[in-house]
Design a protein around this motif. Structure first.
Motif, PDB file in Angstrom:
ATOM      1  N   ARG A  91       7.565  23.411  34.455  1.00 61.84           N
ATOM      2  CA  ARG A  91       5.937  23.794  34.378  1.00 61.84           C
ATOM      3  C   ARG A  91       5.597  24.302  32.960  1.00 61.84           C
ATOM      4  O   ARG A  91       6.572  24.502  32.347  1.00 61.84           O
ATOM      5  N   ASP A  92       4.332  24.496  32.716  1.00 63.35           N
ATOM      6  CA  ASP A  92       3.774  25.460  31.419  1.00 63.35           C
ATOM      7  C   ASP A  92       4.371  26.490  31.593  1.00 63.35           C
ATOM      8  O   ASP A  92       4.504  27.390  32.449  1.00 63.35           O
ATOM      9  N   ILE A  93       4.684  26.908  30.332  1.00 62.94           N
ATOM     10  CA  ILE A  93       5.485  28.213  29.892  1.00 62.94           C
ATOM     11  C   ILE A  93       4.595  29.488  30.596  1.00 62.94           C
ATOM     12  O   ILE A  93       5.340  30.474  30.818  1.00 62.94           O
ATOM     13  N   TYR A  94       3.316  29.365  30.555  1.00 61.50           N
ATOM     14  CA  TYR A  94       2.451  30.500  30.691  1.00 61.50           C
ATOM     15  C   TYR A  94       2.521  30.709  32.217  1.00 61.50           C
ATOM     16  O   TYR A  94       2.323  31.753  32.786  1.00 61.50           O
ATOM     17  N   GLU A  95       2.615  29.442  33.203  1.00 64.76           N
ATOM     18  CA  GLU A  95       2.716  29.705  34.547  1.00 64.76           C
ATOM     19  C   GLU A  95       3.981  30.431  34.940  1.00 64.76           C
ATOM     20  O   GLU A  95       4.129  31.009  35.814  1.00 64.76           O
ATOM     21  N   ILE A  96       5.108  30.009  33.940  1.00 60.42           N
ATOM     22  CA  ILE A  96       6.527  30.322  34.473  1.00 60.42           C
ATOM     23  C   ILE A  96       6.500  31.959  34.242  1.00 60.42           C
ATOM     24  O   ILE A  96       6.995  32.868  34.973  1.00 60.42           O
ATOM     25  N   ILE A  97       5.950  32.427  32.949  1.00 58.98           N
ATOM     26  CA  ILE A  97       6.069  33.781  32.863  1.00 58.98           C
ATOM     27  C   ILE A  97       5.065  34.548  33.786  1.00 58.98           C
ATOM     28  O   ILE A  97       5.459  35.635  34.385  1.00 58.98           O
ATOM     29  N   GLU A  98       4.035  33.904  34.156  1.00 55.00           N
ATOM     30  CA  GLU A  98       3.025  34.447  34.865  1.00 55.00           C
ATOM     31  C   GLU A  98       3.843  34.857  36.384  1.00 55.00           C
ATOM     32  O   GLU A  98       3.863  35.750  37.007  1.00 55.00           O
ATOM     33  N   LYS A 204      -3.409  41.089  40.793  1.00 55.15           N
ATOM     34  CA  LYS A 204      -3.766  39.909  40.214  1.00 55.15           C
ATOM     35  C   LYS A 204      -4.682  40.299  38.953  1.00 55.15           C
ATOM     36  O   LYS A 204      -4.194  39.515  37.745  1.00 55.15           O
ATOM     37  N   GLU A 205      -5.317  41.143  38.881  1.00 54.79           N
ATOM     38  CA  GLU A 205      -6.243  41.391  37.850  1.00 54.79           C
ATOM     39  C   GLU A 205      -5.108  42.203  36.749  1.00 54.79           C
ATOM     40  O   GLU A 205      -5.404  41.776  35.309  1.00 54.79           O
ATOM     41  N   LEU A 206      -4.203  42.916  37.026  1.00 57.49           N
ATOM     42  CA  LEU A 206      -3.412  43.408  35.966  1.00 57.49           C
ATOM     43  C   LEU A 206      -2.580  42.394  35.430  1.00 57.49           C
ATOM     44  O   LEU A 206      -2.081  42.451  34.162  1.00 57.49           O
ATOM     45  N   ILE A 207      -1.889  41.556  36.255  1.00 56.32           N
ATOM     46  CA  ILE A 207      -1.181  40.415  35.692  1.00 56.32           C
ATOM     47  C   ILE A 207      -1.934  39.488  34.805  1.00 56.32           C
ATOM     48  O   ILE A 207      -1.455  39.194  33.535  1.00 56.32           O
ATOM     49  N   ASN A 208      -3.056  39.005  35.021  1.00 54.70           N
ATOM     50  CA  ASN A 208      -4.137  38.284  34.293  1.00 54.70           C
ATOM     51  C   ASN A 208      -4.288  38.876  32.798  1.00 54.70           C
ATOM     52  O   ASN A 208      -4.198  38.292  31.939  1.00 54.70           O
ATOM     53  N   MET A 211      -1.123  38.594  30.940  1.00 52.92           N
ATOM     54  CA  MET A 211      -0.914  37.291  30.378  1.00 52.92           C
ATOM     55  C   MET A 211      -2.000  36.913  29.073  1.00 52.92           C
ATOM     56  O   MET A 211      -1.423  36.017  28.393  1.00 52.92           O
ATOM     57  N   LYS A 212      -3.155  37.541  29.114  1.00 54.30           N
ATOM     58  CA  LYS A 212      -3.973  37.284  27.984  1.00 54.30           C
ATOM     59  C   LYS A 212      -3.354  38.003  26.813  1.00 54.30           C
ATOM     60  O   LYS A 212      -3.433  37.197  25.796  1.00 54.30           O
ATOM     61  N   VAL A 213      -2.650  38.883  26.709  1.00 58.08           N
ATOM     62  CA  VAL A 213      -2.054  39.615  25.424  1.00 58.08           C
ATOM     63  C   VAL A 213      -0.925  38.835  25.290  1.00 58.08           C
ATOM     64  O   VAL A 213      -0.782  38.379  24.078  1.00 58.08           O
ATOM     65  N   ILE A 214      -0.055  38.315  26.131  1.00 59.69           N
ATOM     66  CA  ILE A 214       1.120  37.419  25.942  1.00 59.69           C
ATOM     67  C   ILE A 214       0.589  35.996  25.227  1.00 59.69           C
ATOM     68  O   ILE A 214       1.005  35.557  24.161  1.00 59.69           O
ATOM     69  N   LYS A 215      -0.408  35.480  25.708  1.00 58.00           N
ATOM     70  CA  LYS A 215      -0.896  34.337  25.277  1.00 58.00           C
ATOM     71  C   LYS A 215      -1.495  34.270  23.794  1.00 58.00           C
ATOM     72  O   LYS A 215      -1.322  33.661  22.791  1.00 58.00           O
TER      73      LYS A 215
END
Length: 220
Positions: A91-98, A204-208, A211-215
């Motif tokens: 899958r996409d890298i960001y889906e995997i990290i999430e 959910k909000e915390l992980i979102n 993920m914004k920071v990582i992206k």
């Protein structure tokens, strides 16, 4: 020199002869005591009493408290390995990290005592034990990160000029600290102090937001 990834056994052969139920009884008693009191505050006698076996029987299965603790750590690593190995790396890298963040949270909630032991095990005071344990878990996670990151670079999903090892350790450290944020009162309060109850109480909000920071950090 690379550390060995070969699985090591810390218990005696006799431990394998007894029933699986009895082995689990002993290991569960050890997990409870080590999680509650830490390595230094736990005695093999206490574990034997909780497991309802004699101290003589305990020493027929383990040479020392060190070996009992390392057997518990091996059990913990096996669970963590399973959680990593079935991640769909296509899958996409960001889906995997999430997903890894969600799995870290789920592990912490499902195995709170194991999580506490993992935190204790990672401290400098127990480095004499951690050095005895194979580094296959780190090797598995490293190999997974490298594969996913290199594929993402080819697919232009992250900046190709960023170092793969740096990205790997950065993301893994973030996931580990997130994991530890549910391991002890100190780390729980630390998380709340920085992000507030709004995010701490909404996975959910915390992980979102994470993920914004990582992206923003690694996207091209």
């Amino acid at each position: 020199m690379e550390k060995s990834t070969e699985r090591v056994r810390f218990h005696k052969d006799r431990f394998l002869v007894i029933s699986e139920e009895k082995r689990e009884q002993i290991l569960n008693a050890a997990i409870h005591e080590f999680a509650k009191n830490g390595f230094n505050g736990t005695s093999i006698n206490k574990v034997a009493r909780r497991a309802n076996i004699s101290i003589g029987a305990m020493y027929s299965y383990f040479d020392s408290k060190d070996d009992l603790f390392l057997t518990v750590v091996e059990k913990m690593f096996k669970i963590l390995e399973l959680a990593i190995k079935d991640v769909d790396v296509s899958r996409d890298i960001y889906e995997i990290i999430e997903e890894l963040f969600y799995r870290a949270h789920n592990y912490a909630i499902t195995y709170p005592e194991m999580n506490q032991i993992y935190l204790d095990f990672s401290t400098q005071s127990l480095s004499h034990l951690s050095q005895k344990v194979s580094y296959r878990l780190e090797s598995i996670s490293k190999d997974m990160y490298y594969k996913v990151i290199e594929k993402a670079k080819v697919n232009k999903r992250l900046d190709k000029d960023l170092d793969t090892g740096i990205i790997s350790v950065m993301v893994d450290n973030m996931i580990m600290m997130y994991h530890f944020s549910f391991a002890s009162d100190y780390y729980k309060q630390r998380m709340k102090l920085f992000v507030g109850d709004k995010y701490y109480n909404d996975e959910k909000e915390l992980i979102n937001e994470i993920m914004k920071v990582i992206k923003k950090a690694i996207k091209p």
